[in-house]
Motif scaffolding. Structure first.
Motif, PDB file in Angstrom:
ATOM      1  N   LYS A   1      23.774  51.245  40.158  1.00  0.00           N
ATOM      2  CA  LYS A   1      23.162  49.923  40.304  1.00  0.00           C
ATOM      3  C   LYS A   1      23.547  49.103  39.082  1.00  0.00           C
ATOM      4  O   LYS A   1      23.289  49.511  37.948  1.00  0.00           O
ATOM      5  CB  LYS A   1      21.648  50.039  40.416  1.00  0.00           C
ATOM      6  N   VAL A   2      24.184  47.952  39.313  1.00  0.00           N
ATOM      7  CA  VAL A   2      24.702  47.104  38.246  1.00  0.00           C
ATOM      8  C   VAL A   2      24.363  45.654  38.578  1.00  0.00           C
ATOM      9  O   VAL A   2      24.421  45.249  39.736  1.00  0.00           O
ATOM     10  CB  VAL A   2      26.242  47.254  38.117  1.00  0.00           C
ATOM     11  N   ASP A   3      24.026  44.872  37.558  1.00  0.00           N
ATOM     12  CA  ASP A   3      23.795  43.440  37.766  1.00  0.00           C
ATOM     13  C   ASP A   3      25.143  42.735  37.882  1.00  0.00           C
ATOM     14  O   ASP A   3      25.853  42.577  36.892  1.00  0.00           O
ATOM     15  CB  ASP A   3      23.000  42.841  36.608  1.00  0.00           C
ATOM     16  N   ILE A   4      25.489  42.337  39.096  1.00  0.00           N
ATOM     17  CA  ILE A   4      26.743  41.623  39.348  1.00  0.00           C
ATOM     18  C   ILE A   4      26.365  40.188  39.684  1.00  0.00           C
ATOM     19  O   ILE A   4      25.869  39.904  40.766  1.00  0.00           O
ATOM     20  CB  ILE A   4      27.527  42.276  40.500  1.00  0.00           C
TER      21      ILE A   4
ATOM     22  N   SER B   1      38.807  51.182  37.856  1.00  0.00           N
ATOM     23  CA  SER B   1      40.065  51.586  38.495  1.00  0.00           C
ATOM     24  C   SER B   1      41.020  52.222  37.494  1.00  0.00           C
ATOM     25  O   SER B   1      41.941  52.923  37.892  1.00  0.00           O
ATOM     26  CB  SER B   1      40.726  50.398  39.181  1.00  0.00           C
ATOM     27  N   GLY B   2      40.790  52.025  36.213  1.00  0.00           N
ATOM     28  CA  GLY B   2      41.627  52.628  35.194  1.00  0.00           C
ATOM     29  C   GLY B   2      41.330  54.090  34.950  1.00  0.00           C
ATOM     30  O   GLY B   2      42.087  54.775  34.257  1.00  0.00           O
ATOM     31  N   LEU B   3      40.249  54.594  35.501  1.00  0.00           N
ATOM     32  CA  LEU B   3      39.888  55.999  35.331  1.00  0.00           C
ATOM     33  C   LEU B   3      40.777  56.899  36.178  1.00  0.00           C
ATOM     34  O   LEU B   3      41.235  56.501  37.250  1.00  0.00           O
ATOM     35  CB  LEU B   3      38.428  56.227  35.738  1.00  0.00           C
ATOM     36  N   GLN B   4      40.979  58.127  35.691  1.00  0.00           N
ATOM     37  CA  GLN B   4      41.736  59.091  36.473  1.00  0.00           C
ATOM     38  C   GLN B   4      40.853  59.654  37.575  1.00  0.00           C
ATOM     39  O   GLN B   4      39.637  59.713  37.444  1.00  0.00           O
ATOM     40  CB  GLN B   4      42.204  60.239  35.587  1.00  0.00           C
ATOM     41  N   ASP B   5      41.470  60.081  38.649  1.00  0.00           N
ATOM     42  CA  ASP B   5      40.811  60.751  39.779  1.00  0.00           C
ATOM     43  C   ASP B   5      39.858  59.849  40.548  1.00  0.00           C
ATOM     44  O   ASP B   5      38.897  60.320  41.140  1.00  0.00           O
ATOM     45  CB  ASP B   5      40.062  62.005  39.315  1.00  0.00           C
ATOM     46  N   VAL B   6      40.092  58.543  40.549  1.00  0.00           N
ATOM     47  CA  VAL B   6      39.300  57.614  41.356  1.00  0.00           C
ATOM     48  C   VAL B   6      40.094  57.321  42.623  1.00  0.00           C
ATOM     49  O   VAL B   6      41.227  56.855  42.556  1.00  0.00           O
ATOM     50  CB  VAL B   6      38.995  56.314  40.589  1.00  0.00           C
ATOM     51  N   ASP B   7      39.495  57.615  43.782  1.00  0.00           N
ATOM     52  CA  ASP B   7      40.174  57.399  45.055  1.00  0.00           C
ATOM     53  C   ASP B   7      39.822  56.050  45.673  1.00  0.00           C
ATOM     54  O   ASP B   7      40.669  55.371  46.226  1.00  0.00           O
ATOM     55  CB  ASP B   7      39.818  58.506  46.054  1.00  0.00           C
ATOM     56  N   LYS B   8      38.544  55.662  45.573  1.00  0.00           N
ATOM     57  CA  LYS B   8      38.076  54.465  46.273  1.00  0.00           C
ATOM     58  C   LYS B   8      36.933  53.837  45.485  1.00  0.00           C
ATOM     59  O   LYS B   8      36.065  54.544  44.965  1.00  0.00           O
ATOM     60  CB  LYS B   8      37.599  54.881  47.664  1.00  0.00           C
ATOM     61  N   ILE B   9      36.935  52.504  45.406  1.00  0.00           N
ATOM     62  CA  ILE B   9      35.865  51.767  44.726  1.00  0.00           C
ATOM     63  C   ILE B   9      35.343  50.718  45.689  1.00  0.00           C
ATOM     64  O   ILE B   9      36.120  49.952  46.266  1.00  0.00           O
ATOM     65  CB  ILE B   9      36.373  51.081  43.450  1.00  0.00           C
ATOM     66  N   GLU B  10      34.022  50.689  45.871  1.00  0.00           N
ATOM     67  CA  GLU B  10      33.383  49.681  46.723  1.00  0.00           C
ATOM     68  C   GLU B  10      32.323  48.956  45.906  1.00  0.00           C
ATOM     69  O   GLU B  10      31.486  49.595  45.272  1.00  0.00           O
ATOM     70  CB  GLU B  10      32.726  50.342  47.927  1.00  0.00           C
ATOM     71  N   VAL B  11      32.349  47.628  45.943  1.00  0.00           N
ATOM     72  CA  VAL B  11      31.355  46.825  45.233  1.00  0.00           C
ATOM     73  C   VAL B  11      30.564  46.042  46.259  1.00  0.00           C
ATOM     74  O   VAL B  11      31.143  45.334  47.087  1.00  0.00           O
ATOM     75  CB  VAL B  11      32.028  45.868  44.226  1.00  0.00           C
ATOM     76  N   ASP B  12      29.252  46.172  46.220  1.00  0.00           N
ATOM     77  CA  ASP B  12      28.364  45.424  47.104  1.00  0.00           C
ATOM     78  C   ASP B  12      27.570  44.451  46.236  1.00  0.00           C
ATOM     79  O   ASP B  12      26.620  44.839  45.549  1.00  0.00           O
ATOM     80  CB  ASP B  12      27.428  46.372  47.854  1.00  0.00           C
TER      81      ASP B  12
ATOM     82  N   ALA C   1      25.685  41.893  47.146  1.00  0.00           N
ATOM     83  CA  ALA C   1      24.350  41.597  47.670  1.00  0.00           C
ATOM     84  C   ALA C   1      23.331  42.629  47.200  1.00  0.00           C
ATOM     85  O   ALA C   1      22.204  42.285  46.832  1.00  0.00           O
ATOM     86  CB  ALA C   1      24.384  41.538  49.195  1.00  0.00           C
ATOM     87  N   LYS C   2      23.713  43.909  47.216  1.00  0.00           N
ATOM     88  CA  LYS C   2      22.810  44.980  46.785  1.00  0.00           C
ATOM     89  C   LYS C   2      22.894  45.233  45.286  1.00  0.00           C
ATOM     90  O   LYS C   2      22.016  45.864  44.713  1.00  0.00           O
ATOM     91  CB  LYS C   2      23.131  46.287  47.506  1.00  0.00           C
ATOM     92  N   GLY C   3      23.967  44.775  44.656  1.00  0.00           N
ATOM     93  CA  GLY C   3      24.158  45.010  43.232  1.00  0.00           C
ATOM     94  C   GLY C   3      24.549  46.450  42.933  1.00  0.00           C
ATOM     95  O   GLY C   3      24.095  47.024  41.950  1.00  0.00           O
ATOM     96  N   THR C   4      25.392  47.034  43.794  1.00  0.00           N
ATOM     97  CA  THR C   4      25.805  48.414  43.588  1.00  0.00           C
ATOM     98  C   THR C   4      27.328  48.521  43.552  1.00  0.00           C
ATOM     99  O   THR C   4      28.032  47.689  44.111  1.00  0.00           O
ATOM    100  CB  THR C   4      25.296  49.346  44.713  1.00  0.00           C
ATOM    101  N   ILE C   5      27.789  49.571  42.882  1.00  0.00           N
ATOM    102  CA  ILE C   5      29.201  49.922  42.878  1.00  0.00           C
ATOM    103  C   ILE C   5      29.277  51.398  43.238  1.00  0.00           C
ATOM    104  O   ILE C   5      28.544  52.217  42.688  1.00  0.00           O
ATOM    105  CB  ILE C   5      29.865  49.609  41.530  1.00  0.00           C
ATOM    106  N   SER C   6      30.138  51.725  44.210  1.00  0.00           N
ATOM    107  CA  SER C   6      30.313  53.096  44.680  1.00  0.00           C
ATOM    108  C   SER C   6      31.724  53.545  44.341  1.00  0.00           C
ATOM    109  O   SER C   6      32.693  52.883  44.711  1.00  0.00           O
ATOM    110  CB  SER C   6      30.103  53.187  46.187  1.00  0.00           C
ATOM    111  N   VAL C   7      31.815  54.673  43.636  1.00  0.00           N
ATOM    112  CA  VAL C   7      33.109  55.211  43.236  1.00  0.00           C
ATOM    113  C   VAL C   7      33.270  56.585  43.884  1.00  0.00           C
ATOM    114  O   VAL C   7      32.427  57.459  43.690  1.00  0.00           O
ATOM    115  CB  VAL C   7      33.212  55.325  41.706  1.00  0.00           C
ATOM    116  N   THR C   8      34.333  56.754  44.665  1.00  0.00           N
ATOM    117  CA  THR C   8      34.605  58.019  45.337  1.00  0.00           C
ATOM    118  C   THR C   8      35.829  58.661  44.699  1.00  0.00           C
ATOM    119  O   THR C   8      36.836  57.991  44.487  1.00  0.00           O
ATOM    120  CB  THR C   8      34.872  57.794  46.834  1.00  0.00           C
ATOM    121  N   GLY C   9      35.713  59.944  44.377  1.00  0.00           N
ATOM    122  CA  GLY C   9      36.818  60.689  43.782  1.00  0.00           C
ATOM    123  C   GLY C   9      36.298  61.802  42.891  1.00  0.00           C
ATOM    124  O   GLY C   9      35.111  62.127  42.903  1.00  0.00           O
TER     125      GLY C   9
END
Length: 77
Positions: free
Chosen positions: A8-11, A25-36, A38-46
């Motif tokens: 949960k991040v204040d965007i 996105s500069g991190l290693q082993d990150v496959d997918k990044i989703e930013v919402d 409206a909800k103020g969330t960031i989801s990182v898959t990897g």
């Protein structure tokens, strides 16, 4: 093991979103990044460590709250 980390991040603006995307996105082993915005969330898959994801978001200057860490949802059939 692939996992999904939700933070949960204040965007507040488009510039904030872009900074978060560039930092994570500069991190290693990150496959997918989703930013919402409206909800103020960031989801990182990897395989990236959740601690490193939090550090990157804090370097951008954002307060970060960990919501969940777990396996990603199965793809629809």
């Amino acid at each position: 093991m692939v996992k999904k980390t939700v933070l949960k991040v204040d965007i507040l603006c488009h510039k904030c979103k872009k900074k978060l995307l560039n930092a994570t996105s500069g991190l290693q082993d990150v496959d997918k990044i989703e930013v919402d915005v409206a909800k103020g969330t960031i989801s990182v898959t990897g395989d990236a460590d959740p601690y490193n994801i939090i550090l990157c978001a804090r370097k951008v200057g954002k307060f970060v709250e960990l919501v969940s860490v777990g396996p990603p949802p199965a793809p629809p059939k």
